[in-house]
Design a protein around this motif. Sequence first.
Motif, PDB file in Angstrom:
ATOM      1  N   THR B 191       0.838  -1.203   0.000  1.00 23.52           N
ATOM      2  CA  THR B 191       0.000   0.000   0.000  1.00 23.52           C
ATOM      3  C   THR B 191       0.873   1.253   0.000  1.00 23.52           C
ATOM      4  OG1 THR B 191      -1.539  -1.257   1.351  1.00 23.52           O
ATOM      5  CG2 THR B 191      -2.002   1.091   1.094  1.00 23.52           C
ATOM      6  N   VAL B 192       1.923   1.208   0.819  1.00 28.31           N
ATOM      7  CA  VAL B 192       2.840   2.344   0.881  1.00 28.31           C
ATOM      8  C   VAL B 192       3.415   2.643  -0.504  1.00 28.31           C
ATOM      9  CG1 VAL B 192       5.103   3.079   1.718  1.00 28.31           C
ATOM     10  CG2 VAL B 192       3.444   2.106   3.318  1.00 28.31           C
ATOM     11  N   GLU B 193       3.831   1.625  -1.228  1.00 23.59           N
ATOM     12  CA  GLU B 193       4.382   1.849  -2.566  1.00 23.59           C
ATOM     13  C   GLU B 193       3.351   2.517  -3.472  1.00 23.59           C
ATOM     14  OE1 GLU B 193       7.585   1.584  -3.399  1.00 23.59           O
ATOM     15  OE2 GLU B 193       7.866   0.938  -1.300  1.00 23.59           O
ATOM     16  N   TYR B 245       2.396  14.452   8.287  1.00 27.07           N
ATOM     17  CA  TYR B 245       3.398  13.806   9.142  1.00 27.07           C
ATOM     18  C   TYR B 245       4.660  13.441   8.378  1.00 27.07           C
ATOM     19  CZ  TYR B 245      -0.157  13.371  12.735  1.00 27.07           C
ATOM     20  OH  TYR B 245      -1.101  13.642  13.682  1.00 27.07           O
ATOM     21  N   GLY B 246       4.614  13.563   7.059  1.00 28.34           N
ATOM     22  CA  GLY B 246       5.769  13.174   6.260  1.00 28.34           C
ATOM     23  C   GLY B 246       5.353  12.176   5.205  1.00 28.34           C
ATOM     24  N   GLY B 247       5.948  12.236   4.022  1.00 31.24           N
ATOM     25  CA  GLY B 247       5.505  11.406   2.907  1.00 31.24           C
ATOM     26  C   GLY B 247       6.529  10.380   2.477  1.00 31.24           C
ATOM     27  N   ASP B 248       7.543  10.139   3.286  1.00 33.82           N
ATOM     28  CA  ASP B 248       8.532   9.140   2.877  1.00 33.82           C
ATOM     29  C   ASP B 248       8.060   7.744   3.275  1.00 33.82           C
ATOM     30  OD1 ASP B 248      10.384   8.699   5.694  1.00 33.82           O
ATOM     31  OD2 ASP B 248       9.124  10.512   5.494  1.00 33.82           O
ATOM     32  N   ARG B 249       8.755   6.763   2.758  1.00 29.85           N
ATOM     33  CA  ARG B 249       8.354   5.358   2.934  1.00 29.85           C
ATOM     34  C   ARG B 249       8.183   5.003   4.414  1.00 29.85           C
ATOM     35  NH1 ARG B 249      11.663   3.572  -0.669  1.00 29.85           N
ATOM     36  NH2 ARG B 249      10.201   3.092  -2.332  1.00 29.85           N
ATOM     37  N   GLU B 250       9.142   5.393   5.205  1.00 29.18           N
ATOM     38  CA  GLU B 250       9.140   5.014   6.618  1.00 29.18           C
ATOM     39  C   GLU B 250       7.953   5.620   7.362  1.00 29.18           C
ATOM     40  OE1 GLU B 250      12.290   5.504  10.237  1.00 29.18           O
ATOM     41  OE2 GLU B 250      12.985   5.842   8.178  1.00 29.18           O
ATOM     42  N   THR B 251       7.758   6.932   7.150  1.00 30.53           N
ATOM     43  CA  THR B 251       6.676   7.616   7.854  1.00 30.53           C
ATOM     44  C   THR B 251       5.323   7.081   7.411  1.00 30.53           C
ATOM     45  OG1 THR B 251       8.098   9.545   7.710  1.00 30.53           O
ATOM     46  CG2 THR B 251       5.887   9.896   8.565  1.00 30.53           C
ATOM     47  N   LEU B 252       5.196   6.838   6.117  1.00 35.62           N
ATOM     48  CA  LEU B 252       3.912   6.328   5.618  1.00 35.62           C
ATOM     49  C   LEU B 252       3.615   4.965   6.233  1.00 35.62           C
ATOM     50  CD1 LEU B 252       4.007   7.350   1.853  1.00 35.62           C
ATOM     51  CD2 LEU B 252       2.482   8.228   3.625  1.00 35.62           C
ATOM     52  N   THR B 253       4.621   4.130   6.327  1.00 35.50           N
ATOM     53  CA  THR B 253       4.435   2.803   6.914  1.00 35.50           C
ATOM     54  C   THR B 253       3.936   2.944   8.347  1.00 35.50           C
ATOM     55  OG1 THR B 253       6.320   2.058   5.601  1.00 35.50           O
ATOM     56  CG2 THR B 253       5.561   0.581   7.356  1.00 35.50           C
TER      57      THR B 253
END
Lengths: 477, 290
Positions: B191-193, B245-253
């Motif tokens: 989903t994150v991808e 909150y941030g849109g990078d992979r880690e934050t989204l996860t």
Amino acid sequence: MTQSPASPPPLYAPREPIFPRRVKGTYRTLKWWIMGVTLAIYYLTPWIRWDRGPNLPDQAVLVDLAGRRFYFFWIEIWPHEFYFVAGLLIMAGLGLFLFTSALGRVWCGYTCPQTVWTDLFILVERWIEGDRNARVRLWNADWSFHKVRLRMTKFIVWFFIALATGGAWVFYFADAPTLARDLVTFDAPLVAYSTMLILTATTFVFGGFMREQVCNYMCPWPRIQAAMMDESTLTVAYRHWRGEPRGKHMKAEDADQRGDCIDCMACVNVCPAGIDIRDGQQMECITCALCIDACDEVMERIGKPRGLIDYLALSDEEAETKGAPPRPILEHVLRPRTILYTAMWSLIGVALVYALFIRSDIDLTVEPVRNPQFVTLSDGAVRNAYTLRIRNLTAEPREFRVMLTSDDILRIDVESDGAVANHVTVPANETMQARVYVTARPQDPAADAETTDLRLWVEDVETDDRAGVATIFNGKG
Amino acid sequence: MADKKDIDEVTGTDTTGHEWDGIKELNNPLPRWWLWTFYGTVVWGLAYTIAYPAWPLINSATQGVLGYSTRAEVAERIAEVDARNAEVSERLAAADLSTLAPDDPAHRFGVAGGASVFLANCSQCHGQGAAGVQAAGYPNLLDDAWLWGGTLEDIEYTVRHGIRNDTDPDARWSEMPVFGDILSDEEIAQTVEYVLAMSGQEHDAAMAEQGMVWFEEQCTACHGENGEGIRELGAPTLNDAIWLYGGDRETLTETITYSRFGVMPAWGPRLDEHEIKAVTLYLHQLGGGE
Ligand code: SF4
Ligand code: SF4
């Protein structure tokens, strides 16, 4: 052990009253002229009108503290242009250096307000109480109706002069006719009354009673000026090599034995500082040259050349003692020192005049918003905000277009008073604040660079007059 | 002290007996004017400490007979200013913000006053410049993205009622499920991808394709088919460049696994009506107002 004196000498000597005698002559005439002109300037300037159009004061010279403007005939100084005032003050200082190094304390002797008003007060005193001898007699006389009447008349005239002096001062800070009306109806601000009160009191006391004491004890200037004078400076001095040995004038006697001074005390009696110039240079001497006038008159009467007391330079003493003729004035005045002062003075003067001519009637300051440095928009664009202050220094409202150097990389939005438009209207003589947003599209290099130089312009829609300020654009980098 | 007086020869005055390099200190009396000035200051000082609060006691200090207090003076000054602004405050409190002209004095008063209301009450979370704090999820109020809308009306409502607070039944309320309980780690990663893909970031295309399935199943109800967000629900837009909150992979996860829950107090009960209007006007003109 020594006997202790009856009472220790007081630290402060009570004032010896001085009763300067009337005198006629070149320097006295010059002094009358200077007195007339300076007093007229001081008292009348605030009443000169100057039409600047609606909503602006029509007073030629006005220090508008509340509106933070200084009006001087056609020139209008804003707070950010205060360097004009600073420049004028420096010029005044240099001018003082120049005159002091060339001619000693001429400022003190001719134009210093303390001297001018004292002179005026003495003039009134002489009109009412008579010349020196009459005044001395009156001073020593017992109190009588006559004495009280003369004293009261004198004080009343002095008081009105003092009142006019304090009064004139406040008119420089407000519209003179309005303030004058408010003053008499007791509607004027307290500060106007208190300023007048203080200046009236100081004028009355300084001009009427303290006189030369202000110069001797209160004024720092006589102590500082020595630094600007040297042995070539012209000061009022007595040619003692010609005058001594002094002695009473007796026609029959052989004049060869004696100098030219006949010890008539004319020079002492006219001196407003109460000194004897024949004792040599003295701190109290204000170089007013009244003693020169007095002595020249005497010399003329006894058939001797003028100039026993004269404007002299100390350096000439030796040569003149040996019999050399006096050097021409110009040789004294034109020295490297005075030339240097003149050069510096004119340089600043020229710079100020130049600044006056090139100054623009639009003034722009740009303050980038630093908190935050940039904002990312939803489409990835980067936006910076700037606060613009646009000053319109003219008497008409003007509409300005706000522009960027490079419209192709950066976009601009101007918001003034909450509405977005690229135009800002600045009312006459006012400063307007506008918020300007500059945006870099996501694909523009400026969006990713750390900083990009840019220049913001405001341009008058009608006349194309513009003012620009360089600033920077912060990107994500 | 020496018994016999030491008299200075020149002046005949007695000396204090102090001597430095042969110079003796004369024992001259103080000038009378000086002495009286000194006594005057002593009297003044005593009177002052009686009139005004001064002497320290164990737990407090004397109050002074004049009853003066700086606190009371400040309160007085504030009341004075309030009284002076009463008219324009009332106008602002009663105004319909959407029709208030920008050059109306009440509007200017509002923007200026709103700035100080903001600094005193809002800047702790949203930052002095209103740029928010991304790591903590305090939204940036300068940009053009609004969770609940950026019109004057929307802003005023949010300020008045707050977000996700129990004290106000009208508070804005949205909630995202904890997907860690619903989806597997693998499914969340996919989903994150997909979310990365829809916001135009680098992503793993194969995983994203799989993620699309989970997204359509679980997320579109709130975030819309293309991640465009739904304002009525306070669901953020996912396909733009702005992240709360941030849109990078880690934050989204992290966001998807544990969910997020930002809270804002209701300012209605705490601020005056004209303060709410003022801060609304201020926020609206910061650059993002709609
Ligand atoms: S000595 Fe002469 S120049 Fe000096 S103050 Fe007296 S009158 Fe003036
Ligand atoms: S006025 Fe001239 S002649 Fe008379 S005392 Fe003074 S210096 Fe001498």
